[in-house]
Write an enzyme that holds these catalytic residues in place. Structure first.
Site, short mmCIF file in Angstrom:
data_model
loop_
_atom_site.label_atom_id
_atom_site.label_comp_id
_atom_site.label_asym_id
_atom_site.label_seq_id
_atom_site.Cartn_x
_atom_site.Cartn_y
_atom_site.Cartn_z
N HIS A 1 -7.36 -20.08 0.37
CA HIS A 1 -8.18 -20.01 1.59
C HIS A 1 -9.62 -20.37 1.25
O HIS A 1 -10.22 -19.77 0.36
CB HIS A 1 -8.15 -18.59 2.17
CG HIS A 1 -6.88 -18.30 2.91
ND1 HIS A 1 -6.76 -17.31 3.84
CD2 HIS A 1 -5.66 -18.91 2.87
CE1 HIS A 1 -5.53 -17.29 4.34
NE2 HIS A 1 -4.85 -18.25 3.75
N TYR B 1 -11.58 -10.87 10.36
CA TYR B 1 -12.12 -9.50 10.35
C TYR B 1 -12.83 -9.30 11.68
O TYR B 1 -13.80 -10.00 11.96
CB TYR B 1 -13.13 -9.32 9.21
CG TYR B 1 -12.56 -9.37 7.81
CD1 TYR B 1 -12.27 -10.58 7.18
CD2 TYR B 1 -12.32 -8.19 7.10
CE1 TYR B 1 -11.76 -10.61 5.89
CE2 TYR B 1 -11.81 -8.22 5.80
CZ TYR B 1 -11.53 -9.43 5.21
OH TYR B 1 -11.03 -9.45 3.92
N PRO C 1 -10.93 -0.93 1.61
CA PRO C 1 -10.33 -2.27 1.48
C PRO C 1 -11.07 -3.39 2.24
O PRO C 1 -10.72 -4.56 2.09
CB PRO C 1 -8.91 -2.10 2.02
CG PRO C 1 -8.95 -0.86 2.85
CD PRO C 1 -10.03 0.01 2.30
N LYS D 1 -11.77 -5.79 -2.56
CA LYS D 1 -12.28 -5.75 -3.93
C LYS D 1 -11.49 -4.89 -4.90
O LYS D 1 -11.63 -5.04 -6.12
CB LYS D 1 -13.73 -5.25 -3.92
CG LYS D 1 -14.71 -6.23 -3.31
CD LYS D 1 -15.00 -7.39 -4.26
CE LYS D 1 -15.47 -8.62 -3.57
NZ LYS D 1 -14.50 -9.72 -3.50
N TYR E 1 -17.82 -12.06 -1.49
CA TYR E 1 -16.40 -12.08 -1.10
C TYR E 1 -15.55 -12.83 -2.12
O TYR E 1 -14.45 -12.38 -2.47
CB TYR E 1 -16.25 -12.70 0.30
CG TYR E 1 -14.88 -12.46 0.89
CD1 TYR E 1 -14.59 -11.27 1.54
CD2 TYR E 1 -13.88 -13.42 0.78
CE1 TYR E 1 -13.32 -11.04 2.07
CE2 TYR E 1 -12.61 -13.20 1.31
CZ TYR E 1 -12.34 -12.00 1.95
OH TYR E 1 -11.09 -11.77 2.47
P1 RFL Z 1 -2.48 1.61 -8.99
O1 RFL Z 1 -1.98 0.38 -8.36
O2 RFL Z 1 -2.68 2.81 -8.12
O3 RFL Z 1 -1.50 1.96 -10.19
C1 RFL Z 1 -1.58 3.20 -10.86
C2 RFL Z 1 -0.22 3.52 -11.46
O4 RFL Z 1 -0.34 4.74 -12.20
C3 RFL Z 1 0.79 5.56 -11.93
N1 RFL Z 1 0.44 6.99 -12.16
C4 RFL Z 1 0.84 7.70 -13.22
N2 RFL Z 1 1.58 7.38 -14.28
C5 RFL Z 1 1.82 8.35 -15.20
N3 RFL Z 1 1.35 9.62 -15.08
C6 RFL Z 1 0.59 9.97 -14.03
N4 RFL Z 1 0.14 11.25 -13.91
C7 RFL Z 1 0.31 9.01 -13.04
N5 RFL Z 1 -0.39 9.02 -11.90
C8 RFL Z 1 -0.31 7.80 -11.37
C9 RFL Z 1 1.14 5.28 -10.49
O5 RFL Z 1 2.51 5.59 -10.23
C10 RFL Z 1 0.84 3.78 -10.39
O6 RFL Z 1 2.00 2.99 -10.63
O7 RFL Z 1 -3.90 1.36 -9.71
P2 RFL Z 1 -4.50 0.04 -10.41
O8 RFL Z 1 -3.52 -0.56 -11.35
O9 RFL Z 1 -5.84 0.45 -10.89
O10 RFL Z 1 -4.67 -1.03 -9.21
C11 RFL Z 1 -5.63 -0.84 -8.19
C12 RFL Z 1 -5.13 -1.42 -6.88
O11 RFL Z 1 -3.84 -0.91 -6.63
C13 RFL Z 1 -6.05 -1.11 -5.69
O12 RFL Z 1 -7.41 -1.18 -6.06
C14 RFL Z 1 -5.86 -2.10 -4.51
O13 RFL Z 1 -4.57 -1.98 -3.98
C15 RFL Z 1 -6.89 -1.86 -3.40
N6 RFL Z 1 -6.70 -2.72 -2.22
C16 RFL Z 1 -7.14 -4.03 -2.22
N7 RFL Z 1 -7.71 -4.56 -3.31
C17 RFL Z 1 -8.07 -5.89 -3.33
O14 RFL Z 1 -8.62 -6.34 -4.35
N8 RFL Z 1 -7.87 -6.73 -2.26
C18 RFL Z 1 -7.30 -6.27 -1.12
O15 RFL Z 1 -7.07 -7.07 -0.21
C19 RFL Z 1 -6.94 -4.87 -1.04
N9 RFL Z 1 -6.35 -4.37 0.04
C20 RFL Z 1 -6.07 -2.21 -1.08
C21 RFL Z 1 -5.92 -3.07 0.06
C22 RFL Z 1 -5.60 -0.89 -1.03
C23 RFL Z 1 -4.99 -0.44 0.12
N10 RFL Z 1 -4.50 0.90 0.12
C24 RFL Z 1 -3.18 1.24 0.46
C25 RFL Z 1 -5.29 1.94 -0.49
C26 RFL Z 1 -5.32 -2.61 1.22
C27 RFL Z 1 -4.88 -1.28 1.26
C28 RFL Z 1 -4.28 -0.81 2.57
C1 PHB Z 2 -4.39 -7.55 2.94
O1 PHB Z 2 -3.88 -8.66 3.17
O2 PHB Z 2 -3.69 -6.55 2.74
C2 PHB Z 2 -5.86 -7.40 2.96
C3 PHB Z 2 -6.64 -8.53 3.05
C4 PHB Z 2 -8.04 -8.41 3.07
C5 PHB Z 2 -8.61 -7.16 3.00
C6 PHB Z 2 -7.82 -6.02 2.89
C7 PHB Z 2 -6.44 -6.15 2.88
O3 PHB Z 2 -9.97 -7.05 3.04
#
Ligand code: RFL
Ligand code: PHB
Length: 389
Positions: free
Chosen positions: A72, A200, A292, A296, A384
């Site tokens: 994109h 957005y 989110p 980032k 971004y």
């Molecule tokens: P994770 O993915 O949470 O993985 C952590 C792992 O650790 C395990 N764990 C344990 N294992 C052993 N013992 C324990 N006591 C434990 N406790 C936990 C868990 O089971 C898990 O498998 O962390 P990590 O690897 O640091 O990754 C971070 C990302 O997951 C997170 O920052 C992103 O998903 C945030 N996020 C977004 N980030 C972006 O860069 N771009 C996006 O578009 C974006 N959209 C989002 C998002 C997060 C969202 N939610 C649901 C919070 C959209 C949403 C809706």
């Molecule tokens: C997503 O596709 O899940 C998504 C994209 C952009 C954002 C957050 C989530 O800023």
């Protein structure tokens, strides 16, 4: 058991660090408290910065990303009934890749299996010990037995609710936090996205985001009260609310269909400092959370892993501790800039309890300035697409 590095958490941070270490000949064990299928069932991030793609290239786990990810070169800010395009490519010379975190994780898991590196899933009661000494170890329980992994270093990649950060004595850690008074209701549906780029939307009824996973699979979000229950949101209610928050031209173009994932996520900014405690290093959501809105979170997890991997590689290749000593400072410098950006996007795009008619006008004035000033658009675009690491 023994490994150079014990990695707690099999999310993107833990798996990517593991792959980079494995490729460099540094043996490591990844431990997670849940199973692979559970991890692959979580729907999360969707937007990758170029720096994140580069690190996935370096790890050798990007073939499918390059084949299926969507490039994109812009996105839209919608407000006051109209769309305003931010041309990322023209403003920064960079693009972002739309490719789901679930797929990133799947690719890394498959590659780990091919490399034969050890992973332990469904490990109960994982605990980190003696990280203040030169011989830390990790314990966990499985099939009624307590197991032990001796290691040189522990990487705490276990997310916000993990055990690593909680194991640090309170006096050694400072935390900074802001919780937002709303959540995001997210829906995944097998329908073509409303537009070819992300939208957005700021609307008096609340924020909305149109995203995607492919040209046949859409990911949509609407801001909702924190105490709302998913069951109260039928698909029809969701589609109606989404359309109300979009400019008319987009609202008419939304293809609706049955959702196959629907969940509510709270929004929070959180940073723990430092990110290193003796031989325990925190990376990704274990150390920081961003709302989110700026896309980032996953990208920050990747930049942490970049700094941590360099530190560990230098230690094992020439005994240098400089990279490890610099890890927390380097990572936090980038983290705070992304925390600021995500916070400001969140403040500008959402309806807060005290926004009111005045606040709405101020948000619209800020957005109008942003899209009409090249300087302001460039600053937005630069953040971004991701600051350099
Ligand atoms: P994770 O993915 O949470 O993985 C952590 C792992 O650790 C395990 N764990 C344990 N294992 C052993 N013992 C324990 N006591 C434990 N406790 C936990 C868990 O089971 C898990 O498998 O962390 P990590 O690897 O640091 O990754 C971070 C990302 O997951 C997170 O920052 C992103 O998903 C945030 N996020 C977004 N980030 C972006 O860069 N771009 C996006 O578009 C974006 N959209 C989002 C998002 C997060 C969202 N939610 C649901 C919070 C959209 C949403 C809706
Ligand atoms: C997503 O596709 O899940 C998504 C994209 C952009 C954002 C957050 C989530 O800023």
């Amino acid at each position: 058991m023994r490994a150079h590095v014990a990695i707690i958490g099999s999310g993107p941070a833990g798996l990517l660090l593991g792959q980079l270490l494995t490729n460099a000949g540094i043996d490591n064990i990844v431990l997670d408290r849940v199973g692979k299928d559970y991890i692959l069932g979580r729907v999360r991030a969707g937007v990758l910065e170029e720096g994140s793609v580069r690190l996935l290239d370096q790890a050798g786990s990007s073939a499918r990303l390059h084949a299926q990810g969507l490039q994109h070169d812009g996105f839209s800010l919608a407000f006051d009934g109209r769309n305003h395009r931010i041309n990322l490519w023209e403003l920064t010379g960079k693009k972002v890749t739309v490719y789901g975190q679930t797929e990133v994780t799947r690719d890394l898991m498959e590659q780990r299996e091919i490399s034969g590196a050890k992973s332990i899933y469904e490990a109960d009661n994982v605990n980190v010990h003696d990280f203040g000494s030169t011989s830390p170890h990790v314990t966990y329980e499985q099939a009624g037995r307590t197991e032990r992994i001796d290691c040189d270093f522990i990487a705490g990649c276990d997310g916000f609710h993990g055990v690593s950060r909680r194991s640090v004595p309170e006096r050694a850690i400072s935390t900074y936090e802001r919780a937002y008074p709303f959540g995001w209701l997210g829906v995944l549906a097998e329908v073509p996205p409303v537009a070819s780029e992300l939208i957005y939307a700021n609307h008096p009824r609340g924020f909305a985001l149109c995203s995607m996973r492919s040209m046949t699979r859409s990911r949509y979000y609407v801001q909702c009260p924190l105490d709302d229950k998913v069951e109260a949101w039928s698909d029809d209610r969701f589609w109606d609310e989404l359309r109300l928050r979009l400019p008319a031209e987009d609202a008419q173009a939304v293809t609706t269909g049955p959702s196959f994932e629907k969940s509510i996520a709270p929004l929070r900014s959180f940073v723990a400092e430092p990110m290193r405690f003796g031989r325990l290093f925190l990376a990704g959501d274990a150390a920081h959370i961003v709302p989110p809105t700026g896309a980032k979170g996953l990208n920050l997890a990747v930049s942490d892993v970049h700094y941590l991997f360099e530190g560990l590689r230098d230690y094992y290749t020439d005994g240098s501790v400089a990279g490890l000593d610099a890890y927390s400072g380097r990572a936090l410098q980038r983290v705070w800039k992304a925390v600021r950006f995500s916070w400001s996007m969140t403040m500008m795009m959402h309806r807060f309890p005290d926004t009111g008619a005045f606040g709405q006008k101020i948000q619209e004035a800020e957005l109008d300035y942003l899209v009409h000033s090249r300087a302001a658009s460039t600053a937005l675009a630069e953040n971004y697409v991701g600051l350099a690491f």
